[in-house]
Structure formats: structure tokens, C-alpha cells
Scaffold this motif. Structure first.
Motif, PDB file in Angstrom:
ATOM      1  N   LEU A  36       0.806  -1.213   0.000  1.00 53.56           N
ATOM      2  CA  LEU A  36       0.000   0.000   0.000  1.00 53.56           C
ATOM      3  C   LEU A  36       0.846   1.274   0.000  1.00 53.56           C
ATOM      4  O   LEU A  36       0.318   2.368  -0.197  1.00 53.56           O
ATOM      5  CB  LEU A  36      -0.977  -0.008   1.181  1.00 53.56           C
ATOM      6  CG  LEU A  36      -2.099  -1.043   1.055  1.00 53.56           C
ATOM      7  CD1 LEU A  36      -2.873  -1.161   2.363  1.00 53.56           C
ATOM      8  CD2 LEU A  36      -3.021  -0.720  -0.114  1.00 53.56           C
ATOM      9  N   HIS A  37       2.163   1.135   0.153  1.00 59.09           N
ATOM     10  CA  HIS A  37       3.070   2.281   0.055  1.00 59.09           C
ATOM     11  C   HIS A  37       3.576   2.490  -1.372  1.00 59.09           C
ATOM     12  O   HIS A  37       4.265   3.474  -1.640  1.00 59.09           O
ATOM     13  CB  HIS A  37       4.248   2.123   1.024  1.00 59.09           C
ATOM     14  CG  HIS A  37       3.882   2.510   2.418  1.00 59.09           C
ATOM     15  ND1 HIS A  37       3.261   1.652   3.291  1.00 59.09           N
ATOM     16  CD2 HIS A  37       4.019   3.689   3.082  1.00 59.09           C
ATOM     17  CE1 HIS A  37       3.045   2.262   4.432  1.00 59.09           C
ATOM     18  NE2 HIS A  37       3.494   3.504   4.336  1.00 59.09           N
ATOM     19  N   SER A  42       0.278   2.008  -9.353  1.00 61.68           N
ATOM     20  CA  SER A  42       1.092   0.811  -9.578  1.00 61.68           C
ATOM     21  C   SER A  42       0.316  -0.491  -9.352  1.00 61.68           C
ATOM     22  O   SER A  42      -0.683  -0.528  -8.634  1.00 61.68           O
ATOM     23  CB  SER A  42       2.315   0.818  -8.658  1.00 61.68           C
ATOM     24  OG  SER A  42       1.908   0.589  -7.323  1.00 61.68           O
ATOM     25  N   PHE A  43       0.812  -1.535  -9.962  1.00 62.21           N
ATOM     26  CA  PHE A  43       0.246  -2.860  -9.751  1.00 62.21           C
ATOM     27  C   PHE A  43       0.382  -3.250  -8.275  1.00 62.21           C
ATOM     28  O   PHE A  43      -0.535  -3.832  -7.699  1.00 62.21           O
ATOM     29  CB  PHE A  43       0.944  -3.887 -10.649  1.00 62.21           C
ATOM     30  CG  PHE A  43       0.314  -5.242 -10.586  1.00 62.21           C
ATOM     31  CD1 PHE A  43      -0.806  -5.543 -11.334  1.00 62.21           C
ATOM     32  CD2 PHE A  43       0.832  -6.228  -9.757  1.00 62.21           C
ATOM     33  CE1 PHE A  43      -1.403  -6.791 -11.265  1.00 62.21           C
ATOM     34  CE2 PHE A  43       0.245  -7.481  -9.674  1.00 62.21           C
ATOM     35  CZ  PHE A  43      -0.875  -7.763 -10.437  1.00 62.21           C
ATOM     36  N   GLY A  44       1.515  -2.920  -7.672  1.00 59.36           N
ATOM     37  CA  GLY A  44       1.748  -3.252  -6.261  1.00 59.36           C
ATOM     38  C   GLY A  44       0.693  -2.647  -5.354  1.00 59.36           C
ATOM     39  O   GLY A  44       0.189  -3.313  -4.441  1.00 59.36           O
ATOM     40  N   PHE A  45       0.355  -1.382  -5.595  1.00 55.47           N
ATOM     41  CA  PHE A  45      -0.674  -0.732  -4.784  1.00 55.47           C
ATOM     42  C   PHE A  45      -2.017  -1.422  -4.967  1.00 55.47           C
ATOM     43  O   PHE A  45      -2.736  -1.685  -3.997  1.00 55.47           O
ATOM     44  CB  PHE A  45      -0.790   0.752  -5.135  1.00 55.47           C
ATOM     45  CG  PHE A  45      -1.827   1.464  -4.317  1.00 55.47           C
ATOM     46  CD1 PHE A  45      -1.538   1.898  -3.032  1.00 55.47           C
ATOM     47  CD2 PHE A  45      -3.102   1.683  -4.820  1.00 55.47           C
ATOM     48  CE1 PHE A  45      -2.500   2.545  -2.264  1.00 55.47           C
ATOM     49  CE2 PHE A  45      -4.073   2.320  -4.061  1.00 55.47           C
ATOM     50  CZ  PHE A  45      -3.770   2.760  -2.778  1.00 55.47           C
ATOM     51  N   HIS A  46      -2.366  -1.754  -6.207  1.00 55.15           N
ATOM     52  CA  HIS A  46      -3.651  -2.421  -6.476  1.00 55.15           C
ATOM     53  C   HIS A  46      -3.694  -3.807  -5.827  1.00 55.15           C
ATOM     54  O   HIS A  46      -4.739  -4.213  -5.307  1.00 55.15           O
ATOM     55  CB  HIS A  46      -3.911  -2.497  -7.981  1.00 55.15           C
ATOM     56  CG  HIS A  46      -4.364  -1.198  -8.557  1.00 55.15           C
ATOM     57  ND1 HIS A  46      -5.686  -0.890  -8.748  1.00 55.15           N
ATOM     58  CD2 HIS A  46      -3.660  -0.116  -8.960  1.00 55.15           C
ATOM     59  CE1 HIS A  46      -5.781   0.328  -9.247  1.00 55.15           C
ATOM     60  NE2 HIS A  46      -4.570   0.822  -9.384  1.00 55.15           N
ATOM     61  N   ASN A  52      -5.917  -5.941   1.258  1.00 51.85           N
ATOM     62  CA  ASN A  52      -6.497  -5.189   2.373  1.00 51.85           C
ATOM     63  C   ASN A  52      -8.016  -5.335   2.401  1.00 51.85           C
ATOM     64  O   ASN A  52      -8.601  -5.565   3.462  1.00 51.85           O
ATOM     65  CB  ASN A  52      -6.085  -3.720   2.253  1.00 51.85           C
ATOM     66  CG  ASN A  52      -6.361  -2.946   3.510  1.00 51.85           C
ATOM     67  OD1 ASN A  52      -6.015  -3.379   4.606  1.00 51.85           O
ATOM     68  ND2 ASN A  52      -6.979  -1.783   3.347  1.00 51.85           N
ATOM     69  N   LYS A  53      -8.656  -5.209   1.248  1.00 48.25           N
ATOM     70  CA  LYS A  53     -10.113  -5.337   1.150  1.00 48.25           C
ATOM     71  C   LYS A  53     -10.588  -6.704   1.640  1.00 48.25           C
ATOM     72  O   LYS A  53     -11.641  -6.821   2.259  1.00 48.25           O
ATOM     73  CB  LYS A  53     -10.540  -5.137  -0.308  1.00 48.25           C
ATOM     74  CG  LYS A  53     -11.993  -5.361  -0.579  1.00 48.25           C
ATOM     75  CD  LYS A  53     -12.275  -5.228  -2.064  1.00 48.25           C
ATOM     76  CE  LYS A  53     -13.562  -5.961  -2.401  1.00 48.25           C
ATOM     77  NZ  LYS A  53     -13.697  -6.211  -3.808  1.00 48.25           N
ATOM     78  N   TYR A  74     -10.997 -10.958 -10.477  1.00 45.46           N
ATOM     79  CA  TYR A  74     -11.846 -11.996  -9.889  1.00 45.46           C
ATOM     80  C   TYR A  74     -11.880 -11.871  -8.370  1.00 45.46           C
ATOM     81  O   TYR A  74     -10.882 -11.520  -7.744  1.00 45.46           O
ATOM     82  CB  TYR A  74     -11.327 -13.386 -10.263  1.00 45.46           C
ATOM     83  CG  TYR A  74     -11.742 -13.816 -11.652  1.00 45.46           C
ATOM     84  CD1 TYR A  74     -12.711 -14.787 -11.834  1.00 45.46           C
ATOM     85  CD2 TYR A  74     -11.179 -13.250 -12.776  1.00 45.46           C
ATOM     86  CE1 TYR A  74     -13.104 -15.185 -13.109  1.00 45.46           C
ATOM     87  CE2 TYR A  74     -11.560 -13.630 -14.053  1.00 45.46           C
ATOM     88  CZ  TYR A  74     -12.523 -14.598 -14.211  1.00 45.46           C
ATOM     89  OH  TYR A  74     -12.913 -14.979 -15.468  1.00 45.46           O
ATOM     90  N   GLY A  75     -13.031 -12.198  -7.785  1.00 46.13           N
ATOM     91  CA  GLY A  75     -13.199 -12.182  -6.345  1.00 46.13           C
ATOM     92  C   GLY A  75     -12.601 -13.423  -5.704  1.00 46.13           C
ATOM     93  O   GLY A  75     -11.897 -14.206  -6.352  1.00 46.13           O
ATOM     94  N   THR A  76     -12.931 -13.607  -4.441  1.00 46.59           N
ATOM     95  CA  THR A  76     -12.324 -14.700  -3.680  1.00 46.59           C
ATOM     96  C   THR A  76     -13.310 -15.772  -3.255  1.00 46.59           C
ATOM     97  O   THR A  76     -12.942 -16.689  -2.522  1.00 46.59           O
ATOM     98  CB  THR A  76     -11.635 -14.147  -2.414  1.00 46.59           C
ATOM     99  OG1 THR A  76     -12.611 -13.478  -1.617  1.00 46.59           O
ATOM    100  CG2 THR A  76     -10.508 -13.190  -2.785  1.00 46.59           C
TER     101      THR A  76
END
Length: 166
Positions: A36-37, A42-46, A52-53, A74-76
Motif C-alpha cells: 500500500l506504500h 502501480s500494480f503493487g498498490f492495487h 487489504n479489502k 476476480y473475487g475470492t
């Protein structure tokens, strides 16, 4: 009841899979907070937002699986997990775990086969992504990376890709 069975099977087999079949893989050692930093585009943030969600941390040695969720939208839930495996199969990925998830998921939840098949076709029509070292992709612009993999129609529809209502 069938979905709980699949969820339980995923939990049990994931431990064995990471211990024995992924023993040569090097863990990323990156937390959700660290992701999240990354810059917001960026892909990393997403990936960090996805984790996190869902109140997740990356699972060592199989981090790319959550990267697939992030990239593909896709969801989980159980149906999405199986559909994501079909998408990866269509994209050319082959692994014992993937084949097991597809076979068991299809046998236990055959009522979602149209969704699975649609996901397979999406993977087949996408540019190859299953071979990427996703740790190296983390700094890339998420939208640019996604556009390099999927058609514009898919990207526009990813928010409505959810499971067909019964």
C-alpha cells in the motif's frame, strides 16, 4: 455445503502444495502494508488494495495467485477461485494444483460451468501473463499492464464479470 467442502479442500491442499511442490520458490517477504506504500497507479498498490479489502496477507511462495486475482478482477469466493483457474488454463498455465482445482471444482459445482468456460475463453484470448515474475511487475502502472494483457472490452466489463445470478 458443497462450497464449504471446496473451501476446506483448498485450505488443506494449499499447505501441502506450498511445502512440497513450491519448496524451491523464494517468498516475496512483502506485507500488505508495504504494498500500500507503492504509488497509487502501480500494480503493487492495487495488489495491496485487493489484499487489504479481503483482510489477507500474501501466502509465501504462491504470491502470484493473488496477483492473478488483482490483474484479472476476480473475487475470492469459491466460484471465482475455480473460474480464475480456468482463466489461467486458457492462458496456458499448467500446474498439478490448478488441474486438481478445476477437476474437483467442476465435479462439485457443475452449475457454474458456463462461468468457468467463459473464464477459460477470456484467458485464451488474453496475451500470455501466467509466466511473469509478478514481484518484478509490482512497480508497473496497473492500467497499462492490464491493457497489455486484456482486450478493451474485457477491461470495461471486468466490474460486471461477476457470477451470473441464479
Amino acid at each position: 455445503m458443497r462450497k464449504r467442502l471446496i473451501h476446506w479442500l483448498f485450505d488443506q491442499t494449499q499447505k501441502v502444495y506450498t511445502q512440497f511442490l513450491k519448496r524451491n520458490h523464494i517468498p516475496w517477504n512483502i506485507s500488505t502494508a508495504q504494498l500500500l506504500h507503492y504509488p497509487k497507479e502501480s500494480f503493487g498498490f492495487h495488489l495491496g488494495e485487493f489484499l487489504n479489502k479481503n483482510n489477507f496477507e500474501l501466502i509465501a511462495k504462491v504470491e502470484r495467485h493473488d496477483a492473478y486475482h488483482t490483474l484479472c478482477g476476480y473475487g475470492t469466493n469459491v466460484e471465482d477461485e475455480i473460474a480464475l483457474q480456468y482463466l489461467c488454463l486458457g492462458n496456458g498455465k499448467h500446474s498439478p494444483y490448478m488441474f486438481g482445482a478445476i477437476v474437483l471444482g467442476t465435479l462439485i459445482l457443475p452449475d457454474y460451468f458456463r462461468y468457468y468456460y467463459r473464464s477459460f475463453k477470456i484467458g485464451k484470448n488474453a496475451n500470455k501473463f501466467h509466466h511473469f515474475d509478478f514481484k518484478e511487475v509490482l512497480p508497473l502502472n496497473f492500467e497499462d499492464f492490464r491493457q497489455a494483457i486484456f482486450s478493451r472490452n474485457y477491461i470495461n466489463s471486468v466490474s460486471i464479470l461477476s457470477i451470473p445470478k441464479k
